[in-house]
Motif scaffolding. Structure first.
Motif, PDB file in Angstrom:
ATOM      1  N   ARG A 244      -5.239  -2.740  16.229  1.00 30.56           N
ATOM      2  CA  ARG A 244      -4.714  -1.768  15.277  1.00 30.56           C
ATOM      3  C   ARG A 244      -5.247  -2.063  13.881  1.00 30.56           C
ATOM      4  O   ARG A 244      -5.267  -3.199  13.427  1.00 30.56           O
ATOM      5  CB  ARG A 244      -3.187  -1.807  15.288  1.00 30.56           C
ATOM      6  N   PRO A 246      -4.916  -1.583   9.840  1.00 33.68           N
ATOM      7  CA  PRO A 246      -3.948  -1.182   8.825  1.00 33.68           C
ATOM      8  C   PRO A 246      -4.363   0.132   8.155  1.00 33.68           C
ATOM      9  O   PRO A 246      -5.509   0.278   7.747  1.00 33.68           O
ATOM     10  CB  PRO A 246      -4.002  -2.325   7.810  1.00 33.68           C
TER      11      PRO A 246
ATOM     12  N   TYR B 142      -8.343  -2.731   4.095  1.00 35.25           N
ATOM     13  CA  TYR B 142      -9.022  -1.752   4.949  1.00 35.25           C
ATOM     14  C   TYR B 142      -9.050  -0.405   4.216  1.00 35.25           C
ATOM     15  O   TYR B 142      -8.180  -0.146   3.375  1.00 35.25           O
ATOM     16  CB  TYR B 142      -8.292  -1.619   6.284  1.00 35.25           C
ATOM     17  N   GLU B 145      -6.015   1.479   3.509  1.00 35.77           N
ATOM     18  CA  GLU B 145      -5.044   0.918   2.558  1.00 35.77           C
ATOM     19  C   GLU B 145      -5.450   1.195   1.113  1.00 35.77           C
ATOM     20  O   GLU B 145      -4.776   0.752   0.191  1.00 35.77           O
ATOM     21  CB  GLU B 145      -4.935  -0.597   2.761  1.00 35.77           C
TER      22      GLU B 145
END
Lengths: 250, 249
Positions: A244, A246, B142, B145
């Protein structure tokens, strides 16, 4: 003997239909254990090979080469639209005739590919056809623009596939892949048809020899598959969780 | 920044025609960009701006005419796309970062995989680039984010990591909200001031006026009008350009 064996021996005496023979008789116990082990081996080999077929096939399907694409398409159609059991028989009895043999002692003629080998090949090709389609769906879910970005950074088609498209496609594909692999593990029972000594094969020999062991052995087969598939599903969802990203949807 | 007439053109586009099926998108476009120049291409939607800029790094092929970038002929059937893309960086409207890689990994991937550079050196450069686009502390984030503006700045850093000679920006602020537009434009402006050759497709007229050396106005597949910002915005001759400018200025 130990307490557990005595307990099941007693049950068999008191209830003639519930003879858990493999709980107290070493020969039958050996059959069950080797059957379970063969089922596990078969499953792992087919899972691995079918995944390789899926990845390579999906890559080939995106090729510019029309012949290669048609070959992959033909392969998928054949293996998806025919029963896996018939495929198994075809591989073993038809193709098996043409495979070379070797002679370990000068008398016997042993084919290079055993029935176990054919079972692995046949079942992997069967599940692989579905895996290709599953991966293709995942690949198509990767936006063209993401591919363009890697292309404009100078990535080759192979690099784009390996480092960008595949990791993203895999995440999209996992739920569908999960389903197919569960089916594959269950389909390994069909290897019974070409005398691969997996769990079902061994179980049938047990209840043919000891009809009193029919119910307990069937129960055992169910329980073992529930556990095997359970382990597979758990490790798949563990894999899903570990991948997964983020802030990313899948 | 201007006054580069004595320099060699780094991008030259001659009489380019481009079709998508029966639809002709570019109908004979020609222009040149000198080394260190900043060029903005403006015009209404569907006028062929994005198609044009995508042709410059061979994401789109052309049907006739010629494009030469850093001495590489793009119409050559044996075109070495890799060689071209080492010289030309591109930033997209939708950022197109690799969502499964952190900001640093996004920047480091191409230099390591394509240029085969050592990871340690690339890491150092990537850190410097993160600093340059003002994203220190976001190295391990990432894309999901990061805000749109931050993602776009990572995308710019990712292109810069390849040390290109020309940077292409395809409506890079169109998907951003007005506040984040500024942070991206500042980054591009600094880049331009450092002497990077930049070609931008943009709707940011204020930015074009401030930063560009030359502005091209495209409509319906041709360049209708062009000139330095000082004259382009005030002395537009063509009626179509006048109409466009009157609506947006």
């Amino acid at each position: 003997m130990d307490l557990l064996a005595d307990f099941f021996r007693q049950i068999a005496e008191d209830h003639p239909r519930w003879n858990f023979i493999w709980m107290y008789e070493p020969v039958q116990q050996g059959k069950v254990l080797s059957g379970i082990w063969m089922t596990i081996e078969l499953s792992i080999a087919c899972l691995a090979l079918s995944m390789v077929i899926g990845v390579v096939g999906a890559f080939a399907q995106g090729s510019r080469n029309l012949i290669l694409r048609s070959l992959v398409q033909g392969y998928i159609q054949f293996f998806r639209n025919t029963p896996p059991y018939v495929q198994l028989l075809f591989f073993y009895f038809a193709l098996g005739q043409f495979t070379p043999t070797y002679s370990p002692d000068g008398w016997l003629e042993v084919p290079i590919i055993s029935n176990v080998g054919w079972a692995i090949i046949s079942l992997s090709f069967f599940a692989g056809a579905f895996n290709i389609e599953i991966f293709r769906a995942g690949i198509e879910a990767v936006p063209e623009s993401t591919r363009e970005a890697s292309e404009s950074l100078g990535f080759s088609r192979k690099q784009t596939y390996r480092y960008v498209v595949l990791p993203l496609a895999l995440r999209v594909s996992l739920p569908a892949l999960n389903n197919n692999l569960v089916n594959l593990v269950k389909t390994t029972t069909q290897a019974f048809g070409i005398a691969v000594p997996e769990l079902l094969y061994q179980s049938v020999t047990i209840w043919n020899d000891y009809p009193s062991a029919l119910y307990p052995t069937m129960l055992l087969v169910f329980v073992v598959y529930v556990i095997l598939v359970g382990v597979l599903v758990m490790s798949m969802s563990h894999w899903e969780r570990s991948m997964r990203i983020p802030g990313y949807g899948v | 920044m201007s006054g580069s007439s004595d320099k060699e053109p780094i991008v030259s586009i001659r009489d380019v025609h481009k079709y998508f099926g029966d639809l002709q998108v570019l109908k004979g476009v020609s222009f040149e960009v000198m080394k260190g120049e900043v060029v903005c291409i403006i015009g209404p939607s569907g006028s062929g701006k994005s198609t044009l800029i995508r042709c410059i790094n061979a994401l789109n092929d052309i049907q006739s005419g010629s494009i030469e970038v850093c001495g590489i002929d793009l119409t050559d059937p044996k075109l070495d796309r890799l060689a071209l893309r080492k010289r030309v960086g591109m930033v997209f409207q939708q950022y197109n970062l690799f969502p499964h890689k952190t900001a640093m990994e996004n920047i480091m991937m191409a230099p390591i995989l394509v240029l085969k550079e050592k990871e340690d050196e690339v890491r150092q450069r990537a850190r410097a680039l993160m600093k340059r686009v003002r994203l220190e502390g976001k190295e391990d984030a990432y894309p999901g984010e990061l805000s749109g503006g931050q993602q776009q700045r990572v995308a710019i850093a990712r292109s810069l990591a390849m040390s290109p000679d020309v940077m292409l920006f395809d409506e890079v602020t169109a998907a951003l909200d007005p506040e984040t537009v500024k942070e991206v434009l500042v980054t591009i402006k600094e880049l331009a001031q450092d002497g990077m050759t930049c070609i931008l497709v943009t709707h940011e007229m204020g930015f074009a006026r401030e930063v560009a050396d030359h502005i091209y106005f495209t409509d319906n597949g041709i360049i209708v009008e062009h000139g330095p910002p000082a004259t382009f915005f005030t002395d537009a001759k063509d009626p179509r350009t006048k109409e466009f400018l009157s609506q947006i200025l």
